[in-house]
Design a protein around this motif. Structure first.
Motif, mmCIF file in Angstrom:
data_model
loop_
_atom_site.group_PDB
_atom_site.id
_atom_site.type_symbol
_atom_site.label_atom_id
_atom_site.label_comp_id
_atom_site.label_asym_id
_atom_site.label_seq_id
_atom_site.Cartn_x
_atom_site.Cartn_y
_atom_site.Cartn_z
ATOM 1 N N GLN A 173 0.839 -1.209 0.000
ATOM 2 C CA GLN A 173 0.000 0.000 0.000
ATOM 3 C C GLN A 173 0.870 1.253 0.000
ATOM 4 O OE1 GLN A 173 -2.702 0.193 3.306
ATOM 5 N NE2 GLN A 173 -3.884 1.880 2.448
ATOM 6 N N LEU A 174 1.944 1.238 0.798
ATOM 7 C CA LEU A 174 2.855 2.381 0.858
ATOM 8 C C LEU A 174 3.651 2.536 -0.437
ATOM 9 C CD1 LEU A 174 4.230 1.998 4.501
ATOM 10 C CD2 LEU A 174 2.870 3.903 3.625
ATOM 11 N N TYR A 175 3.976 1.424 -1.078
ATOM 12 C CA TYR A 175 4.847 1.448 -2.251
ATOM 13 C C TYR A 175 4.095 1.843 -3.527
ATOM 14 C CZ TYR A 175 9.497 0.116 -3.963
ATOM 15 O OH TYR A 175 10.778 0.138 -4.432
ATOM 16 N N ALA A 176 2.784 1.614 -3.554
ATOM 17 C CA ALA A 176 2.004 1.854 -4.770
ATOM 18 C C ALA A 176 2.103 3.298 -5.269
ATOM 19 C CB ALA A 176 0.546 1.462 -4.539
ATOM 20 N N PRO A 177 1.947 4.338 -4.367
ATOM 21 C CA PRO A 177 2.050 5.727 -4.867
ATOM 22 C C PRO A 177 3.422 6.042 -5.443
ATOM 23 C CG PRO A 177 0.998 5.649 -2.706
ATOM 24 C CD PRO A 177 1.566 4.298 -2.946
ATOM 25 N N LEU A 178 4.469 5.431 -4.844
ATOM 26 C CA LEU A 178 5.824 5.670 -5.328
ATOM 27 C C LEU A 178 5.979 5.155 -6.757
ATOM 28 C CD1 LEU A 178 8.745 6.589 -4.841
ATOM 29 C CD2 LEU A 178 9.188 4.350 -3.800
ATOM 30 N N ILE A 179 5.466 3.956 -7.026
ATOM 31 C CA ILE A 179 5.562 3.396 -8.376
ATOM 32 C C ILE A 179 4.778 4.257 -9.361
ATOM 33 C CG2 ILE A 179 4.921 1.401 -9.808
ATOM 34 C CD1 ILE A 179 5.494 -0.379 -7.380
ATOM 35 N N GLU A 180 3.625 4.788 -8.910
ATOM 36 C CA GLU A 180 2.814 5.632 -9.780
ATOM 37 C C GLU A 180 3.570 6.904 -10.175
ATOM 38 O OE1 GLU A 180 -1.523 7.900 -9.731
ATOM 39 O OE2 GLU A 180 -1.005 6.479 -8.129
ATOM 40 N N ARG A 181 4.239 7.531 -9.191
ATOM 41 C CA ARG A 181 5.020 8.753 -9.484
ATOM 42 C C ARG A 181 6.187 8.427 -10.411
ATOM 43 N NH1 ARG A 181 4.357 13.009 -5.757
ATOM 44 N NH2 ARG A 181 2.113 13.139 -5.346
ATOM 45 N N LEU A 182 6.829 7.257 -10.187
ATOM 46 C CA LEU A 182 7.943 6.869 -11.052
ATOM 47 C C LEU A 182 7.479 6.739 -12.501
ATOM 48 C CD1 LEU A 182 9.720 4.150 -8.832
ATOM 49 C CD2 LEU A 182 10.669 6.376 -9.503
ATOM 50 N N GLY A 183 6.272 6.244 -12.678
ATOM 51 C CA GLY A 183 5.733 6.092 -14.024
ATOM 52 C C GLY A 183 5.523 7.434 -14.689
ATOM 53 N N GLU A 184 5.148 8.417 -13.900
ATOM 54 C CA GLU A 184 4.972 9.757 -14.458
ATOM 55 C C GLU A 184 6.315 10.343 -14.884
ATOM 56 O OE1 GLU A 184 3.039 12.053 -11.502
ATOM 57 O OE2 GLU A 184 1.158 10.881 -11.549
ATOM 58 N N LEU A 185 7.375 9.966 -14.121
ATOM 59 C CA LEU A 185 8.696 10.475 -14.456
ATOM 60 C C LEU A 185 9.238 9.775 -15.694
ATOM 61 C CD1 LEU A 185 11.043 12.344 -13.592
ATOM 62 C CD2 LEU A 185 11.910 10.457 -12.192
ATOM 63 N N SER A 228 8.360 5.777 -17.865
ATOM 64 C CA SER A 228 7.643 4.496 -17.814
ATOM 65 C C SER A 228 8.567 3.341 -17.433
ATOM 66 C CB SER A 228 6.987 4.205 -19.169
ATOM 67 O OG SER A 228 7.976 4.146 -20.201
ATOM 68 N N GLY A 229 9.798 3.379 -17.879
ATOM 69 C CA GLY A 229 10.749 2.310 -17.556
ATOM 70 C C GLY A 229 11.005 2.206 -16.058
ATOM 71 N N LEU A 230 10.976 3.352 -15.354
ATOM 72 C CA LEU A 230 11.202 3.324 -13.914
ATOM 73 C C LEU A 230 10.041 2.643 -13.184
ATOM 74 C CD1 LEU A 230 12.709 6.871 -13.259
ATOM 75 C CD2 LEU A 230 13.883 4.668 -13.142
ATOM 76 N N ALA A 231 8.811 2.784 -13.711
ATOM 77 C CA ALA A 231 7.653 2.118 -13.094
ATOM 78 C C ALA A 231 7.825 0.605 -13.141
ATOM 79 C CB ALA A 231 6.374 2.534 -13.795
ATOM 80 N N ASN A 232 8.278 0.090 -14.297
ATOM 81 C CA ASN A 232 8.513 -1.359 -14.412
ATOM 82 C C ASN A 232 9.601 -1.811 -13.444
ATOM 83 O OD1 ASN A 232 6.604 -1.625 -16.434
ATOM 84 N ND2 ASN A 232 8.099 -1.237 -18.072
ATOM 85 N N LEU A 233 10.635 -1.017 -13.344
ATOM 86 C CA LEU A 233 11.718 -1.347 -12.409
ATOM 87 C C LEU A 233 11.206 -1.326 -10.974
ATOM 88 C CD1 LEU A 233 14.746 -1.963 -12.187
ATOM 89 C CD2 LEU A 233 15.154 0.501 -12.000
ATOM 90 N N GLY A 234 10.321 -0.363 -10.676
ATOM 91 C CA GLY A 234 9.750 -0.261 -9.334
ATOM 92 C C GLY A 234 8.901 -1.481 -8.984
ATOM 93 N N MET A 235 8.125 -1.975 -9.956
ATOM 94 C CA MET A 235 7.290 -3.159 -9.703
ATOM 95 C C MET A 235 8.149 -4.390 -9.444
ATOM 96 S SD MET A 235 3.929 -2.771 -12.174
ATOM 97 C CE MET A 235 4.813 -2.349 -13.666
ATOM 98 N N LYS A 236 9.247 -4.532 -10.208
ATOM 99 C CA LYS A 236 10.152 -5.656 -9.970
ATOM 100 C C LYS A 236 10.804 -5.539 -8.596
ATOM 101 C CE LYS A 236 11.240 -6.517 -14.842
ATOM 102 N NZ LYS A 236 12.303 -6.508 -15.869
ATOM 103 N N ASN A 237 11.151 -4.303 -8.223
ATOM 104 C CA ASN A 237 11.745 -4.056 -6.915
ATOM 105 C C ASN A 237 10.763 -4.417 -5.803
ATOM 106 O OD1 ASN A 237 12.172 -1.608 -4.648
ATOM 107 N ND2 ASN A 237 14.013 -2.721 -5.283
ATOM 108 N N ARG A 238 9.468 -4.051 -6.006
ATOM 109 C CA ARG A 238 8.432 -4.383 -5.019
ATOM 110 C C ARG A 238 8.299 -5.898 -4.862
ATOM 111 N NH1 ARG A 238 2.555 -2.847 -6.818
ATOM 112 N NH2 ARG A 238 3.088 -4.537 -8.257
ATOM 113 N N GLU A 239 8.307 -6.637 -5.998
ATOM 114 C CA GLU A 239 8.177 -8.095 -5.952
ATOM 115 C C GLU A 239 9.331 -8.731 -5.192
ATOM 116 O OE1 GLU A 239 7.849 -9.342 -9.967
ATOM 117 O OE2 GLU A 239 5.868 -8.431 -10.293
ATOM 118 N N LYS A 240 10.533 -8.188 -5.389
ATOM 119 C CA LYS A 240 11.694 -8.754 -4.698
ATOM 120 C C LYS A 240 11.599 -8.540 -3.191
ATOM 121 C CE LYS A 240 15.025 -8.486 -8.506
ATOM 122 N NZ LYS A 240 16.296 -7.876 -8.981
#
Length: 542
Positions: free
Chosen positions: A438-450, A452-464
């Motif tokens: 829940q805490l990580y979701a807004p961060l990934i959303e902002r990364l996507g705005e910055l 798109s590649g960072l959003a994918n990296l953020g999701m992989k980071n969250r999974e790890k």
């Protein structure tokens, strides 16, 4: 012994429907629920001119065989009764197995004895129990092993290692003395120590090393267990029996096309009724085996001749009949013709079968009619699960029913283990993962705005990160499990006693596991249980 009725999964839809009376009534000659079946079948057997073997010659062969392996006063009495043409039989059988195979073999023998006694009482005439040893079968891998539960709670397979090509009948494979000694020593090692163990092993050492085949050893042990109840044994691979069977083999060869069509017709009716064939009827099959150079070869028909798949045997009908006259022991039945041969040899009032066997016998009804015979009454063998005091106590302690163990054991065990998490660690881990995501979701959303590649990296980071939390969660569960190891072993013992290898107990353990725990007179206690010939499963509390 306390006996409790219990529903258990059996695995054969047609067999289950038959014992419940819910099958298509065209598939069998008699219905299990029909109270008049016994007398109607006896009347048919009394009819003149039905196809049947020379009874006196049959009794001579049986007397010789049983004198060697099953020489008991009650057996001799049964054979004397069988000389009388008014005497009928109840028959059932099994492929020979190491140490008699699984418990279901013993339950089938007990059913045969009980059914013969009850039928004799109902009809007011002699009915003899017969156990048919399927020694002509050549599937050594099905016969060469059995199982015990060891003192350290392991389900251990005992096996007589193969030293032959596996294409000869089980009765034809010679077992050296050292093979018997090796497997008896293995059984002695694996069985838990008990007050009965020395006597049990001594009995095996007195009977088996002198046996020249697995079938002979099987016969000696079944005789030791049931000979006093008058159970007569017959080995379907006995060369002397083949001479008695020769007229029936002649009919099966001469009218082979007629029998083939009968089996195909029955198969079609089974499928039309919505069931699968248990014993596959095949177009072009002769439904007979021929023994060639020690190998049991299944015959087919091709271009007017009888051949095997590999072309080792190519014979005309006349040549096959000539060989039958010269060498009847060179012939053997398959799964579809064996019931006919059994009915030709014996005046079979009832055949005791497992549910799977009941299903495949449906494919023989038209074959019986083609032979001028009639399918006998089919009785389901008795079915038990033995519940020892320790297992019963553990089930009561954990609040487990038999259905719990059979249907939902792993989920019940997992739920119990979660309850041992006194600190609520599993819940904390789940809460942590949920809050982190829940805490990580807004961060990934902002990364996507910055980008798109960072959003994918953020999701992989969250999974790890979640995987690492889950890893620690599993390690915590393992720690809790280790802290409760002794109790988890009790859980495992419950399951391994009742459903070893995820199968019903009666299909796995050898009777010698039970005899080691309860003594050689356990068979007598089993025989005191009121017979139930309806196919119902029962729990036996010892």
């Amino acid at each position: 012994m306390n006996v409790i009725p219990q529903v258990i999964r059996k695995g054969s839809a047609l067999g289950e429907d038959y014992v419940r009376g819910q099958h298509s009534h065209e598939l069998y000659e008699y219905d299990l629920q029909d109270g008049h079946s016994l007398r109607r079948r006896a009347e048919w057997l009394d009819a003149p001119n039905r196809p049947q073997a020379d009874r006196q010659e049959l009794v001579r062969v049986l007397t010789s065989y049983n004198a060697r392996y099953n020489d008991y006063a009650s057996v001799r009495e049964s054979l004397e009764k069988l000389k009388d043409k008014q005497t009928l039989v109840v028959v059932g059988g099994q492929q020979s197995g190491l140490f008699t195979g699984s418990l279901l073999v013993v339950y089938k023998a007990a059913t045969i004895v009980h059914a013969a006694r009850l039928a004799s009482k109902d009809l007011g005439r002699e009915v003899v129990p017969i156990f048919w040893i399927a020694g002509e079968d050549h599937d050594w891998d099905e016969a060469d092993h059995t199982y015990v539960l060891t003192h350290d709670l392991e389900v251990r397979r005992l096996r007589m290692e193969s030293w032959h090509d596996g294409k000869s009948s089980v009765s034809a494979v010679e077992v050296p003395t050292e093979k018997w000694e090796e497997v008896i020593a293995e059984l002695e090692l694996e069985l838990a120590d008990s007050e009965f163990k020395a006597e049990l092993i001594g009995m095996l050492r007195s009977e088996l090393p002198q046996s020249t085949s697995l079938s002979e050893g099987f016969a000696r042990l079944i005789g030791r267990l049931f000979g006093r109840y008058g159970l007569v044994l017959v080995d379907s691979a006995d060369p002397e029996l083949r001479k008695v069977e020769r007229p029936m083999f002649e009919r099966l060869i001469e009218q082979n096309d007629k029998f083939e069509q009968a089996y195909l017709q029955a198969a079609e009716r089974i499928e039309d009724a919505g069931y699968e064939q248990q014993a596959q009827a095949v177009e072009g099959a002769a439904n007979l085996f021929y023994i060639h150079e020690g190998q049991r070869l299944l015959l087919y028909k091709q271009d007017g001749k009888f051949v095997d798949r590999r072309g080792m045997v190519i014979l005309t009908k006349e040549e096959l009949l000539e060989r039958l006259e010269r060498c009847p022991e060179c012939f053997s039945n398959n799964v579809l013709t064996r019931p006919l041969m059994q009915d030709y040899l014996f005046p079979v009032l009832q055949a005791v079968l497992g549910l799977g066997e009941i299903a495949y016998w449906a494919g023989t009804k038209d074959g019986f009619e083609a032979a001028g015979m009639q399918m006998p009454i089919l009785l389901p063998r008795m079915s038990f699960t033995v519940l020892d005091p320790s297992t019963k106590k553990n089930m009561e302690f954990y609040g487990l029913t038999f259905e719990d163990v059979m249907e939902r054991f792993e989920s019940r065990k997992e739920a119990w283990l979660i309850q041992q998490d006194k600190l609520g660690m599993d819940g904390m881990f789940e809460q942590t993962k949920a809050e982190f995501e829940q805490l990580y979701a807004p961060l990934i959303e902002r990364l996507g705005e910055l980008q798109s590649g960072l959003a994918n990296l953020g999701m992989k980071n969250r999974e790890k990160i979640v995987d690492q939390i889950t890893f620690l969660q599993e390690k915590t569960k393992q720690t809790i499990a280790r802290q409760n190891e002794a109790e988890l072993r009790r859980w495992d013992r419950i399951y391994k006693m009742l459903f070893p290898l995820d199968r019903p107990q009666e299909r796995v353990y050898t009777v010698f596991y039970m005899l080691n725990r309860y003594g050689l007179d356990w068979i007598d206690e089993l025989m005191k249980i009121d017979p139930d010939l309806t196919g119902r499963h029962r729990i036996v509390e010892v």
